[in-house]
Design a protein around this motif. Structure first.
Motif, mmCIF file in Angstrom:
data_model
loop_
_atom_site.group_PDB
_atom_site.id
_atom_site.type_symbol
_atom_site.label_atom_id
_atom_site.label_comp_id
_atom_site.label_asym_id
_atom_site.label_seq_id
_atom_site.Cartn_x
_atom_site.Cartn_y
_atom_site.Cartn_z
ATOM 1 N N UNK A 211 0.831 -1.211 0.000
ATOM 2 C CA UNK A 211 0.000 0.000 0.000
ATOM 3 C C UNK A 211 0.862 1.256 0.000
ATOM 4 N N UNK A 212 1.912 1.240 0.819
ATOM 5 C CA UNK A 212 2.799 2.403 0.865
ATOM 6 C C UNK A 212 3.471 2.592 -0.480
ATOM 7 N N UNK B 35 2.422 -5.046 -8.700
ATOM 8 C CA UNK B 35 1.494 -4.192 -7.953
ATOM 9 C C UNK B 35 1.531 -2.750 -8.474
ATOM 10 N N UNK B 36 0.465 -2.035 -8.170
ATOM 11 C CA UNK B 36 0.399 -0.577 -8.395
ATOM 12 C C UNK B 36 0.621 -0.189 -9.851
ATOM 13 N N UNK B 37 0.071 -0.968 -10.761
ATOM 14 C CA UNK B 37 0.167 -0.614 -12.177
ATOM 15 C C UNK B 37 -0.900 0.426 -12.502
ATOM 16 N N UNK B 50 -2.174 -6.194 -20.541
ATOM 17 C CA UNK B 50 -2.283 -7.542 -21.101
ATOM 18 C C UNK B 50 -1.644 -8.567 -20.173
ATOM 19 N N UNK B 51 -2.472 -9.062 -19.250
ATOM 20 C CA UNK B 51 -1.993 -10.070 -18.315
ATOM 21 C C UNK B 51 -2.589 -9.840 -16.939
ATOM 22 N N UNK B 52 -2.079 -10.610 -15.983
ATOM 23 C CA UNK B 52 -2.583 -10.505 -14.612
ATOM 24 C C UNK B 52 -1.850 -9.407 -13.855
ATOM 25 N N UNK B 53 -2.603 -8.722 -13.007
ATOM 26 C CA UNK B 53 -1.996 -7.664 -12.217
ATOM 27 C C UNK B 53 -2.065 -8.004 -10.736
ATOM 28 N N UNK B 54 -1.215 -7.376 -9.960
ATOM 29 C CA UNK B 54 -1.187 -7.583 -8.516
ATOM 30 C C UNK B 54 -2.159 -6.649 -7.824
ATOM 31 N N UNK B 55 -1.712 -6.076 -6.706
ATOM 32 C CA UNK B 55 -2.556 -5.191 -5.917
ATOM 33 C C UNK B 55 -2.742 -3.832 -6.607
ATOM 34 N N UNK B 56 -3.909 -3.257 -6.339
ATOM 35 C CA UNK B 56 -4.190 -1.834 -6.553
ATOM 36 C C UNK B 56 -4.089 -1.336 -7.999
ATOM 37 N N UNK B 57 -4.207 -2.209 -8.991
ATOM 38 C CA UNK B 57 -4.168 -1.701 -10.359
ATOM 39 C C UNK B 57 -5.300 -0.684 -10.555
ATOM 40 N N UNK B 58 -4.996 0.423 -11.166
ATOM 41 C CA UNK B 58 -6.015 1.450 -11.380
ATOM 42 C C UNK B 58 -6.399 2.222 -10.133
ATOM 43 N N UNK B 75 -7.668 -5.039 -4.083
ATOM 44 C CA UNK B 75 -7.788 -3.588 -4.160
ATOM 45 C C UNK B 75 -7.782 -3.007 -5.559
ATOM 46 N N UNK B 76 -8.241 -3.756 -6.571
ATOM 47 C CA UNK B 76 -8.271 -3.176 -7.916
ATOM 48 C C UNK B 76 -9.196 -1.957 -7.898
#
Lengths: 437, 223
Positions: A211-212, B35-37, B50-58, B75-76
């Motif tokens: 998150x950070x 993450x964070x893409x 194009x593919x799988x994303x981790x946390x918080x995409x968008x 958290x998408x």
């Protein structure tokens, strides 16, 4: 005449406990109030400074320099925070406080070269415009959170908890949810608002690290990120906060204030600020992160002596909340009839949760808020902060220190066994630290 | 069009580019669960991942349209303000957490706490959602074309939840409510915005009973 033996008060059920049981029986809900813990706990009052004499050289008061500046957020941020004094203003929400109070805080902080902090209601225009250095809180509620404000802020503070209620969420009662507050928080007017106690999109410290990283990506790594915890398991919490990537850690002791929390929470959860400082410093030292990750301590900081002692124990700065409110007029002996209407008197009031603050600080009612004009409030707070700084410098010079951050544990002794044990400072006149030697 | 390959390029460079003045179309290849893409974007740009994303995409998206051609981690589209994020696979926990506006579409399933603490977003899930979805949801819509897990809508405020399939145990203060013609029309528009052709009449509406807005001792069991 009553037999005096019949007028003996019970130590287990004194008058205030009897009254609380009667109230609970009438209302069926825990008591909610503002301010901080009122119970007696070991505090900085139980520590004393060892002023210089033959074995140490003092610095000349007023002539020899004693600097007070501090830099926060040196670990990762491109733009660390540079403050002129090591005393910041803690997070307090718009909603809990009125707009005039928030503006007063901002103006005074700017005059003194320090920072203010937003709160659970988000960033108001008054605070951003009046506060030269503004820390933006990221709370579990996420009320009003938006990327534009993230980018307008000078630092971010991820709030894991606060000292008044470690493990608890925020609260703002319906009488303070006005149209403006409701709009900022995306809630209906007049409801009892309860913030969550956990963040909605991360769970543990490993998640928090991710998150950070997200917050850093959104703000292009420009600003420092603080992590704030309520003082409970400080050793583990600080270690995990450092691991999660904090630039600054904020530890808030149990004496810290609140605008509305259950009394049972305020009085019976968390640990005092005195041991919390020492535990945090030890945790940072063990990680070789002391001074690399800066430590801000809050919770019952009342004067320059408290601030100086916190720094001597290893903090980089302190933060004030309740004391700042008092400087703005909280519990000042004016408008007595309004205190009495609340069932209290100046000096005892903890009725922030009612929204009927007699001095216009913790209210949204226009007629009450008008009693605190930002120009006057800013002057009061600036004067108080100036006094605190002068007090710190007085003590630091007496200990031979040219910068307040050079104060050290060796400058202190303890008056009580509890304080000695909690702060790991020897009992005065001895070299005994209970639990250590 | 601009293309980024995250196997050879840095996430920091991608996000910095998107925060500047990006072209109208950006393609991101080989996200590989990073993450964070595409977080904090504030531009009229179409982004295809194009593919799988981790946390918080968008996360905290403004104005951009982001298509995730894969699964999304926790958290998408968290705190999305406007624009659209569309997940063509499944989404993990807290999808759309505290989102203030815009649209989140999940064509597969979403996990636990979908729509937690939402503040104005429209979330449409073509599959199922997990437990505690719409927890403390304040404003906005959650549309579930499949089933919803236990404790749906716990402690909701004024958000509206529509569910087509089975619902587990309802959360505190969440009740089933009547579907009016206005609700049917609104739901139809939401489904259309997600490119779905389900019949709105097959859905039920859920919302807050509003009994927990102010404390009442008679409702203490719900706390």
């Amino acid at each position: 005449m009553a037999d005096k033996r019949s007028l003996r008060e019970s130590a287990t059920f004194p008058a205030e406990v009897l009254a609380e049981i009667h109230r609970a029986a009438d209302q069926g809900i825990y008591d909610i109030r503002g301010f901080g813990a009122k119970r007696k706990v070991p505090t900085f009052d139980d520590l004393l400074f060892l002023g210089a004499s033959m074995s140490r050289y003092p610095l000349e008061g007023y002539r020899e320099k004693c600097a007070t500046n501090v830099t926060l957020g040196t670990r990762f941020a491109k733009n660390p925070i540079e403050l002129d004094i090591p005393i910041t203003i803690a997070g307090m929400s718009f909603g809990a406080l009125g707009a005039n109070a928030k503006e007063s805080l901002g103006r005074a902080a700017t005059m003194m070269g320090t920072s203010t902090t937003t709160g659970d209601g988000g960033m108001t225009s008054e605070e951003r415009e009046s506060s030269k250095t503004l820390v933006y809180q990221v709370l579990p509620s996420r009320y009003g959170l938006n990327p534009d404000d993230l980018r307008r802020a000078d630092a971010l503070e991820v709030v894991v908890g606060q000292g008044a209620k470690p493990g608890g969420g925020g609260m703002l009662l319906g009488q303070k949810i006005t149209e403006r507050v409701a709009e900022m928080r995306d809630l209906p007017e007049g409801i009892d608002q309860r913030s969550a106690c956990r963040h909605p999109d991360w769970t543990g410290p490993d998640d928090l690290a991710i998150k950070i990283r997200e917050l850093r990506e959104i703000t292009d790594y420009q600003v420092p990120i603080y992590i704030k915890v309520g003082a409970s398991r400080v050793t583990y919490d600080i270690a995990l906060a450092v691991k999660a990537g904090a630039d600054v850690v904020v530890v808030d002791g149990m004496q810290a204030g609140t605008a509305a929390t259950q009394d049972v929470f305020i009085e019976h959860a968390g640990i005092p600020t005195l041991p919390a400082v020492r535990l945090a410093v030890e945790a940072l030292t063990e990680l070789d992160m002391h001074r690399k990750v800066q430590l801000i301590v809050s919770g019952g900081i009342r004067n320059g002596a408290d601030a100086a002692k916190a720094l001597a124990l290893g903090a980089d700065a302190v933060s004030i909340g309740s004391a700042a409110m008092v400087a703005l007029g909280c519990n000042r002996d004016i408008y007595r009839e309004d205190y009495e209407a609340l069932g209290t008197q100046p000096g005892y009031c903890h009725h922030c949760h009612t929204g009927a603050c007699p001095v216009g600080v913790a209210t949204q009612k226009p007629d009450l808020e008008a009693r605190l004009q930002p120009e006057q409030g800013a002057r009061w707070l600036r004067n108080y902060l100036t006094t605190m700084v002068l007090e710190m410098q007085t003590l630091a010079r007496a200990c031979g220190k040219s910068h307040v951050r050079n104060l050290e544990p060796d400058d202190l002794v303890a008056l009580t066994i509890e304080a000695a044990a909690m702060a790991r400072i020897p009992l005065a006149g001895t070299n005994w630290i209970p639990g250590s030697n | 069009m601009k293309a980024f390959d995250l196997d050879s390029g840095r996430l920091r460079d991608l996000n910095a580019y998107l925060h500047g003045n990006p072209t109208r179309a950006v393609t991101i290849n080989n996200p590989n669960g990073r993450h964070s893409i595409a977080v904090g974007v504030d531009a009229d740009v179409n982004i295809a991942v194009n593919g799988h994303v981790g946390y918080y995409c968008g996360g905290m998206n403004q104005r951009a349209t982001i298509a995730i051609n894969g699964n999304a981690g926790p958290g998408v589209a968290e705190n999305i303000m406007s624009g659209k994020v569309e997940v063509f696979g499944n989404a993990s926990q807290y999808a759309g957490a505290s989102a203030h506006g815009g649209t989140l579409v999940v064509h597969g399933d979403a996990s636990a706490r979908c729509g937690i603490s939402i503040k104005g977003v429209d979330i449409i899930v073509n599959g199922n959602v997990g437990h505690m979805s719409a927890f403390m949801a304040q404003k906005g819509h959650l549309v579930v074309c499949g089933d919803a897990g236990d404790h749906l809508g716990d402690s909701m405020y004024e958000a509206i939840v529509y569910v087509r399939g089975r619902v587990g145990e309802l959360g505190a203060d969440c009740i089933i409510k009547d579907m009016t013609p206005d609700h049917t029309d609104k739901l139809g528009a939401l489904l259309k915005s997600a490119g779905l052709d389900h019949d709105p009449k097959e859905f039920r509406r859920y919302g807050s009973a509003r009994k927990l807005y102010n404390f009442n001792i008679d409702h203490a069991d719900s706390y």
